[in-house]
Design a protein around this motif. Structure first.
Motif, PDB file in Angstrom:
ATOM      1  N   HIS A  64       0.862  -1.186   0.000  1.00 10.43           N
ATOM      2  CA  HIS A  64       0.000   0.000   0.000  1.00 10.43           C
ATOM      3  C   HIS A  64       0.891   1.226   0.000  1.00 10.43           C
ATOM      4  N   ILE A  65       0.416   2.278  -0.640  1.00  8.34           N
ATOM      5  CA  ILE A  65       1.186   3.509  -0.774  1.00  8.34           C
ATOM      6  C   ILE A  65       0.488   4.611   0.005  1.00  8.34           C
ATOM      7  N   HIS A  66       1.224   5.229   0.918  1.00  6.32           N
ATOM      8  CA  HIS A  66       0.712   6.372   1.667  1.00  6.32           C
ATOM      9  C   HIS A  66       0.724   7.592   0.755  1.00  6.32           C
ATOM     10  N   MET A  67      -0.292   8.432   0.877  1.00  9.83           N
ATOM     11  CA  MET A  67      -0.397   9.653   0.088  1.00  9.83           C
ATOM     12  C   MET A  67      -0.712  10.784   1.053  1.00  9.83           C
ATOM     13  N   ALA A  68       0.159  11.792   1.115  1.00 10.51           N
ATOM     14  CA  ALA A  68      -0.015  12.909   2.046  1.00 10.51           C
ATOM     15  C   ALA A  68       0.975  14.005   1.669  1.00 10.51           C
ATOM     16  N   CYS A  69       1.154  14.957   2.555  1.00 16.79           N
ATOM     17  CA  CYS A  69       2.196  15.963   2.395  1.00 16.79           C
ATOM     18  C   CYS A  69       3.178  15.835   3.546  1.00 16.79           C
ATOM     19  N   LEU A  70       4.409  16.253   3.291  1.00 15.53           N
ATOM     20  CA  LEU A  70       5.427  16.211   4.346  1.00 15.53           C
ATOM     21  C   LEU A  70       5.049  17.118   5.499  1.00 15.53           C
ATOM     22  N   ARG A  71       5.515  16.759   6.681  1.00 19.05           N
ATOM     23  CA  ARG A  71       5.387  17.668   7.818  1.00 19.05           C
ATOM     24  C   ARG A  71       6.169  18.931   7.482  1.00 19.05           C
ATOM     25  N   GLN A  75       9.782  19.308   5.448  1.00 16.53           N
ATOM     26  CA  GLN A  75       9.818  19.998   4.160  1.00 16.53           C
ATOM     27  C   GLN A  75      10.811  21.157   4.173  1.00 16.53           C
ATOM     28  N   ARG A  76      10.899  21.890   5.284  1.00 18.45           N
ATOM     29  CA  ARG A  76      11.872  22.993   5.372  1.00 18.45           C
ATOM     30  C   ARG A  76      13.298  22.481   5.241  1.00 18.45           C
ATOM     31  N   VAL A  77      13.613  21.397   5.938  1.00 17.73           N
ATOM     32  CA  VAL A  77      14.963  20.833   5.852  1.00 17.73           C
ATOM     33  C   VAL A  77      15.248  20.371   4.426  1.00 17.73           C
ATOM     34  N   LEU A  78      14.287  19.701   3.827  1.00 16.13           N
ATOM     35  CA  LEU A  78      14.470  19.222   2.460  1.00 16.13           C
ATOM     36  C   LEU A  78      14.675  20.390   1.495  1.00 16.13           C
ATOM     37  N   ALA A  79      13.855  21.430   1.601  1.00 14.55           N
ATOM     38  CA  ALA A  79      13.974  22.595   0.715  1.00 14.55           C
ATOM     39  C   ALA A  79      15.331  23.279   0.870  1.00 14.55           C
ATOM     40  N   ARG A  96      18.612  13.713  10.966  1.00 10.60           N
ATOM     41  CA  ARG A  96      18.101  12.447  11.477  1.00 10.60           C
ATOM     42  C   ARG A  96      16.614  12.559  11.728  1.00 10.60           C
ATOM     43  N   LEU A  97      15.944  11.452  11.571  1.00 11.88           N
ATOM     44  CA  LEU A  97      14.542  11.355  11.944  1.00 11.88           C
ATOM     45  C   LEU A  97      14.388  10.012  12.644  1.00 11.88           C
ATOM     46  N   TRP A 101      19.660   8.443  10.129  1.00 13.37           N
ATOM     47  CA  TRP A 101      19.968   9.361   9.041  1.00 13.37           C
ATOM     48  C   TRP A 101      19.015   9.176   7.873  1.00 13.37           C
ATOM     49  N   VAL A 102      18.645  10.269   7.256  1.00 14.77           N
ATOM     50  CA  VAL A 102      17.822  10.256   6.058  1.00 14.77           C
ATOM     51  C   VAL A 102      18.749  10.374   4.854  1.00 14.77           C
ATOM     52  N   TRP A 103      18.525   9.549   3.836  1.00 16.63           N
ATOM     53  CA  TRP A 103      19.288   9.576   2.598  1.00 16.63           C
ATOM     54  C   TRP A 103      18.372  10.064   1.491  1.00 16.63           C
ATOM     55  N   ALA A 104      18.931  10.746   0.492  1.00 21.57           N
ATOM     56  CA  ALA A 104      18.093  11.317  -0.565  1.00 21.57           C
ATOM     57  C   ALA A 104      18.819  11.325  -1.898  1.00 21.57           C
ATOM     58  N   THR A 105      18.027  11.396  -2.954  1.00 14.47           N
ATOM     59  CA  THR A 105      18.494  11.632  -4.314  1.00 14.47           C
ATOM     60  C   THR A 105      17.409  12.434  -5.019  1.00 14.47           C
ATOM     61  N   ARG A 106      17.782  13.037  -6.118  1.00 14.20           N
ATOM     62  CA  ARG A 106      16.853  13.894  -6.850  1.00 14.20           C
ATOM     63  C   ARG A 106      16.708  13.390  -8.285  1.00 14.20           C
ATOM     64  N   VAL A 107      15.491  13.472  -8.828  1.00  4.60           N
ATOM     65  CA  VAL A 107      15.228  13.097 -10.215  1.00  4.60           C
ATOM     66  C   VAL A 107      14.654  14.330 -10.899  1.00  4.60           C
ATOM     67  N   ASP A 108      15.483  15.025 -11.652  1.00  4.52           N
ATOM     68  CA  ASP A 108      15.038  16.229 -12.359  1.00  4.52           C
ATOM     69  C   ASP A 108      14.351  15.851 -13.656  1.00  4.52           C
TER      70      ASP A 108
END
Length: 177
Positions: A64-71, A75-79, A96-97, A101-108
């Motif tokens: 199942h896939i959750h659908m929502a918006c970031l807290r 979102q501020r940290v990500l931006a 950290r959450l 640690w949170v890991w990320a990548t971007r797909v432009d």
């Protein structure tokens, strides 16, 4: 075609089979269930997220896939870090959450989920292939400082030692006001 009812979760190898449906793209197209009717056909707001929990974090025994918006705090940290995200691999995002640690990548250039986030996870973080079930994956729509849309993928291997340490639910809030 792969039947959703028979897929337990992110660890199921049928999710990246050549003929597998892109369930994230399907969920993206159904965003109108969360967004107000007037916003259902336009781009979702920054911070709009889809997510799948690891096999250790999920509360259901089926994909199942959750659908929502970031807290807002997430979102501020990500931006603030979006420009420095790697386009070829996952790298630590710098916060950290749940103590991890949170890991990320971007797909432009991704247009409404025209790529497969699960394959992207496996391609850009090859060390998780053997333990994909330990991953939580969150796909977030954001905007670069240039005004161009981008998709950010967030992940971290689950510890397997109890629920809640890195579940999608820790990143999101109900609604997208």
């Amino acid at each position: 075609m792969t039947a959703l009812a028979g897929i337990s979760g992110i660890e199921d190898p049928r999710l990246i089979a050549a003929n597998a449906p892109n369930f994230f793209a399907d969920a993206w197209r159904e965003r109108h269930w969360l967004l107000s009717p007037g916003n259902a056909t336009v781009d979702p707001p920054n911070g709009f997220a889809l997510g799948i929990n690891s096999e250790f974090e999920r509360s259901q025994d089926r994909l199942h896939i959750h659908m929502a918006c970031l807290r807002p705090d997430v979102q501020r940290v990500l931006a603030s870090r979006i420009v420095s995200l790697d386009l070829d691999r996952f790298a630590p995002l710098g916060f950290r959450l749940g103590g991890r640690w949170v890991w990320a990548t971007r797909v432009d250039g991704a247009d409404a989920m025209d790529f497969d986030p699960l394959r992207t996870l496996r391609d850009r973080m090859p060390e998780v292939k053997a333990q994909i079930g330990r991953q939580t994956l969150i796909v977030v729509r954001e905007t670069l400082p240039t005004g161009e849309p981008t998709i950010v993928l967030l992940t971290n291997p689950a510890s397997g030692q109890g629920r809640g340490s890195f579940a999608v639910e820790r990143f999101i809030r109900s609604g997208c006001d």
